[in-house]
Design a protein around this motif. Structure first.
Motif, PDB file in Angstrom:
ATOM      1  N   GLY A  40       7.145 -32.043  16.290  1.00  0.00           N
ATOM      2  CA  GLY A  40       8.648 -31.066  16.950  1.00  0.00           C
ATOM      3  C   GLY A  40       9.487 -31.332  15.574  1.00  0.00           C
ATOM      4  N   ALA A  41       9.816 -32.970  15.353  1.00  0.00           N
ATOM      5  CA  ALA A  41      10.731 -33.459  15.257  1.00  0.00           C
ATOM      6  C   ALA A  41      10.772 -32.815  13.651  1.00  0.00           C
ATOM      7  CB  ALA A  41      10.794 -34.752  15.008  1.00  0.00           C
ATOM      8  N   TRP A  42       9.674 -33.341  13.118  1.00  0.00           N
ATOM      9  CA  TRP A  42       9.022 -33.300  11.299  1.00  0.00           C
ATOM     10  C   TRP A  42       9.303 -31.399  11.383  1.00  0.00           C
ATOM     11  CZ3 TRP A  42       9.541 -35.378   7.414  1.00  0.00           C
ATOM     12  CH2 TRP A  42       9.076 -34.977   6.085  1.00  0.00           C
ATOM     13  N   LEU A  43       9.451 -30.748  12.015  1.00  0.00           N
ATOM     14  CA  LEU A  43       8.940 -29.306  11.736  1.00  0.00           C
ATOM     15  C   LEU A  43      10.915 -28.214  11.442  1.00  0.00           C
ATOM     16  CD1 LEU A  43       5.685 -27.987  13.420  1.00  0.00           C
ATOM     17  CD2 LEU A  43       6.730 -28.365  10.481  1.00  0.00           C
ATOM     18  N   MET A 149      -2.277 -27.875  12.547  1.00  0.00           N
ATOM     19  CA  MET A 149      -2.735 -26.178  13.019  1.00  0.00           C
ATOM     20  C   MET A 149      -1.429 -26.147  13.946  1.00  0.00           C
ATOM     21  SD  MET A 149      -6.193 -24.144  13.254  1.00  0.00           S
ATOM     22  CE  MET A 149      -5.919 -24.379  15.045  1.00  0.00           C
ATOM     23  N   GLY A 150      -1.367 -26.696  14.961  1.00  0.00           N
ATOM     24  CA  GLY A 150      -0.351 -25.759  15.708  1.00  0.00           C
ATOM     25  C   GLY A 150       1.794 -25.413  14.545  1.00  0.00           C
ATOM     26  N   GLY A 151       1.233 -26.224  14.788  1.00  0.00           N
ATOM     27  CA  GLY A 151       2.830 -26.199  13.994  1.00  0.00           C
ATOM     28  C   GLY A 151       3.237 -25.499  12.894  1.00  0.00           C
ATOM     29  N   GLY A 152       1.449 -24.918  12.037  1.00  0.00           N
ATOM     30  CA  GLY A 152       1.902 -24.404  11.088  1.00  0.00           C
ATOM     31  C   GLY A 152       2.056 -22.506  11.302  1.00  0.00           C
ATOM     32  N   LEU A 153       0.969 -22.300  12.251  1.00  0.00           N
ATOM     33  CA  LEU A 153       1.267 -21.264  13.007  1.00  0.00           C
ATOM     34  C   LEU A 153       2.731 -21.630  13.505  1.00  0.00           C
ATOM     35  CD1 LEU A 153      -2.090 -21.419  15.035  1.00  0.00           C
ATOM     36  CD2 LEU A 153      -1.300 -19.733  13.442  1.00  0.00           C
ATOM     37  N   PHE A 154       3.758 -22.069  13.771  1.00  0.00           N
ATOM     38  CA  PHE A 154       4.779 -21.581  14.816  1.00  0.00           C
ATOM     39  C   PHE A 154       5.799 -21.874  13.780  1.00  0.00           C
ATOM     40  CE2 PHE A 154       4.282 -23.837  18.682  1.00  0.00           C
ATOM     41  CZ  PHE A 154       5.248 -22.870  19.329  1.00  0.00           C
ATOM     42  N   TYR A 155       5.577 -21.701  12.221  1.00  0.00           N
ATOM     43  CA  TYR A 155       5.486 -21.806  11.123  1.00  0.00           C
ATOM     44  C   TYR A 155       5.519 -20.558  10.221  1.00  0.00           C
ATOM     45  CZ  TYR A 155       9.344 -24.908   9.190  1.00  0.00           C
ATOM     46  OH  TYR A 155       9.803 -26.753   8.784  1.00  0.00           O
TER      47      TYR A 155
END
Length: 471
Positions: A40-43, A149-155
């Motif tokens: 969360g912080a990184w993205l 993977m979830g972070g990628g989908l949020f992006y």
């Protein structure tokens, strides 16, 4: 540095992130809270830093590490007693401490060395330690793979927005561009940066998310995720990744997928060892000066024929800078030049004429061979050691697939460090988790960890004990 004054939201989210981390650890299982805090912080947090007296600058990742350590002290203090020092942690320890010797050997003083070592520890040592502490098992590494993977989908929607409108999200939300806007234009369009420092970071991140999705789908770890079929998630991530216009990340993804299929089909880790030796050979050539100007010109000419003049010109610029920087570094080959820009090259008027594009040349210049070898070993050793714990023949098993995908993603990041200088603590977190798995339950009289032999799906004998994937 920001080009415009930061708005109030920058201060609120950065200094408010520690309470958010504490809340996550209070409400969620610790492994999930750790992964959500880091990713969360990184993205989404801003590219900003605030000086602190006696401490490294306060950034989104230092805030995350401080918050997690504080949460562990408050909610999970007994976990510190579970940490067991191992030989595999030595390279990271050396990398974190070598700034002290770099400063002392250059006459910069003990205080300068300790300050630089503390900054290096916060940047690299804390994420590695937290990975060792929390993610050193199948369940923890699966949480990390899912988080990436979830972070990628949020992006995905954010990337498409910036592909269409140009990179503006960081400016709209936080008041300034995180990097030079000129570097966002690529191949006749825009390369998204979202809330990261550079489009190259986004490319490597989305490459990693796509790799996670491909391998978890291929291994059958999940058929559906968040009520969506895995094949659809793979297609969404893959299509978005293609439009990011990051050619280096394209190469890394293709190489990673090929590597996974080669080692699992051959049932041997020979390809991993061979790649590690090739990386070591590349670094040996770069540090010893074996690459002559004539050889460099031949490489550039070949690149021009294969990829075109633009990429060849970029490669020539990189090789020329790395050659003069390596020549300067070889004047202090053991512990390097230390900080304050002493490793850079200046002309007679004192103007900086060098460009440090790759992480390896930065490590070599600042901290010498000790720093360079310890850094690259800290990234690669967990992968090679983990293959003894989970043989590559098991990497297609649903339970082992997240570990395999993270190992290859870490290898891809290590390769990227040879050409770019994009520090990403999520990969350091993965290195710590893989190290923890590699040395898990090793007794003193056992030289190497016993391999985890994951049983195929189906009925098991009543006396068997299935491998746990829980924290």
């Amino acid at each position: 540095q920001p080009r415009r004054p930061m708005n109030l939201l920058v201060y609120l989210v950065l200094f408010g992130w520690i309470p958010v981390v504490l809340y996550l650890f209070h409400q969620l299982p610790v492994q999930r809270a750790l992964v959500l805090s880091f990713i969360g912080a990184w993205l989404f947090l801003p590219q900003a830093s605030f000086p602190l007296i006696g401490l490294p600058d306060f950034t989104k990742m230092s805030a995350t590490c401080y918050g997690i350590l504080l949460a562990t002290i408050i909610f999970d203090a007994q976990r510190f007693r579970l940490f067991k020092w191992s030989w595999i942690d030595t390279p990271m320890l050396i990398w974190c401490l070598c700034p002290v010797l770099s400063s002392l050997t250059n006459g910069l003083g003990l205080y300068d060395g300790l300050s630089a070592a503390l900054e290096q520890t916060v940047t690299w040592g804390f994420p590695y330690f937290l990975g060792r502490l929390y993610l050193g098992n199948l369940g923890g590494l699966q949480q990390l793979a899912l988080g990436i993977m979830g972070g990628g989908l949020f992006y995905v929607p954010l990337c498409w927005l910036e592909i269409r409108l140009s990179p503006q999200l960081h400016r709209w939300l936080y008041g300034y561009h995180a990097h030079s806007f000129a570097q966002t234009m690529r191949l006749g369009g825009f390369r998204p940066t979202v809330f990261m420092e550079h489009g190259l970071m986004v490319g490597v991140w989305m490459m990693t998310a796509t790799l996670m999705a491909i391998w978890l789908w291929r291994a059958g770890t999940f058929t559906h995720l968040w009520n969506m079929p895995m094949v659809g998630l793979v297609l969404v991530l893959g299509l978005t990744f293609i439009f990011l216009k990051s050619t280096g990340a394209y190469v890394l993804l293709v190489l990673s997928v090929i590597l996974l299929f080669v080692v699992t089909r051959s049932r041997t880790s020979f390809a991993l060892w061979l790649l590690a030796l090739l990386m070591a050979g590349y670094l040996a050539v770069g540090t010893t000066g074996l690459l002559t100007p004539a050889s460099a010109q031949q490489i550039v000419a070949t690149t021009r024929q294969v990829t075109g003049p633009e990429r060849a010109q970029s490669l020539e610029f990189r090789l020329n800078n790395e050659r003069i920087l390596a020549t300067k570094a070889r004047q202090r080959p053991i512990f390097g030049w230390g900080g304050w820009g002493r490793a850079r090259v200046y002309d007679e008027q004192g103007q900086d004429i060098s460009v440090t594009d790759s992480l390896w040349i930065i490590a070599f210049g600042k901290h010498g061979l000790v720093g360079l070898v310890s850094l690259m070993t800290a990234l690669v050793l967990p992968i090679l050691s983990m293959t003894r714990r989970i043989p590559v023949a098991n990497w297609t098993h649903p339970a082992a697939a997240p570990v395999a995908a993270l190992a290859i993603a870490l290898f891809a990041y290590s390769l990227d460090c040879l050409v770019n200088a994009m520090v990403n603590p999520v990969f350091t977190l993965a290195a710590g988790g893989l190290s923890g798995l590699a040395v898990q339950d090793v007794r003193r009289r056992v030289r190497y960890p016993r391999p985890i032999r994951i049983r195929p799906p189906g009925p098991q004998p009543s006396h068997s004990r299935p491998t746990s994937t829980q924290d």
